[in-house]
Scaffold this motif. Structure first.
Motif, PDB file in Angstrom:
ATOM      1  N   VAL A  82       0.859  -1.185   0.000  1.00  0.00           N
ATOM      2  CA  VAL A  82       0.000   0.000   0.000  1.00  0.00           C
ATOM      3  C   VAL A  82       0.893   1.232   0.000  1.00  0.00           C
ATOM      4  N   LEU A  83       0.698   2.115  -0.973  1.00  0.00           N
ATOM      5  CA  LEU A  83       1.349   3.427  -0.958  1.00  0.00           C
ATOM      6  C   LEU A  83       0.453   4.352  -0.155  1.00  0.00           C
ATOM      7  N   LEU A  84       0.952   4.826   0.981  1.00  0.00           N
ATOM      8  CA  LEU A  84       0.107   5.493   1.969  1.00  0.00           C
ATOM      9  C   LEU A  84       0.554   6.922   2.236  1.00  0.00           C
ATOM     10  N   ASP A  85      -0.352   7.865   2.003  1.00  0.00           N
ATOM     11  CA  ASP A  85      -0.071   9.248   2.390  1.00  0.00           C
ATOM     12  C   ASP A  85      -0.212   9.367   3.910  1.00  0.00           C
ATOM     13  N   VAL A  86       0.534  10.274   4.512  1.00  0.00           N
ATOM     14  CA  VAL A  86       0.523  10.428   5.967  1.00  0.00           C
ATOM     15  C   VAL A  86      -0.686  11.221   6.435  1.00  0.00           C
ATOM     16  N   HIS A  87      -1.039  12.279   5.713  1.00  0.00           N
ATOM     17  CA  HIS A  87      -2.117  13.167   6.129  1.00  0.00           C
ATOM     18  C   HIS A  87      -3.377  12.862   5.319  1.00  0.00           C
TER      19      HIS A  87
END
Length: 247
Positions: A82-87
């Motif tokens: 999973v490519l996950l953004d932090v915000h």
């Protein structure tokens, strides 16, 4: 139409060697990926850059724009990475990790996470790594390097943009607990999200839209943050957040 979508990639043979391709002409490597980011245009760009399965070996099987959508898509598609953004609206990347703990711990089909964010703040890096992410790269990464990082994470390696690796090494260098920011610990996750957006210059209406809450709720969160941090106005909040590299 919901932001959360599922797509089926293709698995044809590549004509040239690439990150997902055996340079000796052997069998292709494949990795199934979900993109989690609240900016549709960014997701579209990443999909165009890395999602040509025949060339890169990456098959994008789903997308999501907030925490609830992310958990639903990850659970239904069971990607390898999973490519996950932090915000993210709904609690941030850390909340996605918390709610995906069982999937990460699956010994047979573990779901692994690679944070992909514009932020290079130490707090963000350490937060998602403590949450279980296998790596953290910034959005300045090239498409080729991102594909290579995805395959490394799929294989269980840890991957970081060079500058960010130091944050993790410092945080885990000793068995002693890292210094605690008592002021930050007074804030809830949602209050931290509102604080970051205030510090970035967002108006209350923009924050409400970004976090899917009412303007009145934004005002309540801002009041709570000011009270807990003993600050007087949003200008002081901005200085406080900037000093801690939260912007």
């Amino acid at each position: 139409m919901s932001e959360a979508t599922e797509t089926n990639g293709t698995a044809g043979a590549a004509e040239t060697a690439g990150p997902g391709r055996d340079a000796g002409g052997g069998a292709d490597r494949r990795v199934r990926v979900v993109l989690v980011d609240d900016h549709r245009m960014f997701r579209t760009g990443v999909q165009a850059e890395i999602g040509q399965t025949e060339r890169t070996g990456v098959e994008v099987v789903g997308e999501a724009a907030d925490v609830d959508q992310a958990v639903a898509v990850i659970t239904s598609t069971r990607p390898e990475v999973v490519l996950l953004d932090v915000h993210l609206p709904g609690g941030g990347g850390v909340e996605v990790l918390r709610r995906s703990a069982a999937l990460m711990a699956d010994p047979e089909r573990p779901v692994r996470f690679l944070a992909l964010s514009v932020s290079d703040a130490a707090e963000d890096v350490i937060g998602v790594i403590r949450g279980g992410a296998r790596g953290y790269v910034t959005k300045t990464i090239t498409g080729t390097d991102l594909v290579a990082s995805i395959f490394r994470v799929q294989e269980g390696d840890a991957v970081f943009s060079p500058r960010l690796a130091g944050f993790v090494l410092d945080a885990f260098a000793s068995t002693d607990a890292p210094p605690v920011d008592e002021d930050m610990d007074r804030l809830t996750q949602r209050e931290r999200e509102v604080l970051r957006l205030i510090a970035r210059g967002y108006a209350y209406k923009e924050i409400a839209k970004q976090l899917y809450i009412s303007v009145k709720t934004v005002e309540s969160h801002v009041s709570a943050v000011l009270r807990k941090l003993q600050l007087s106005n949003r200008h002081e909040l901005t200085r406080w957040a900037t000093a801690r590299r939260l912007v």
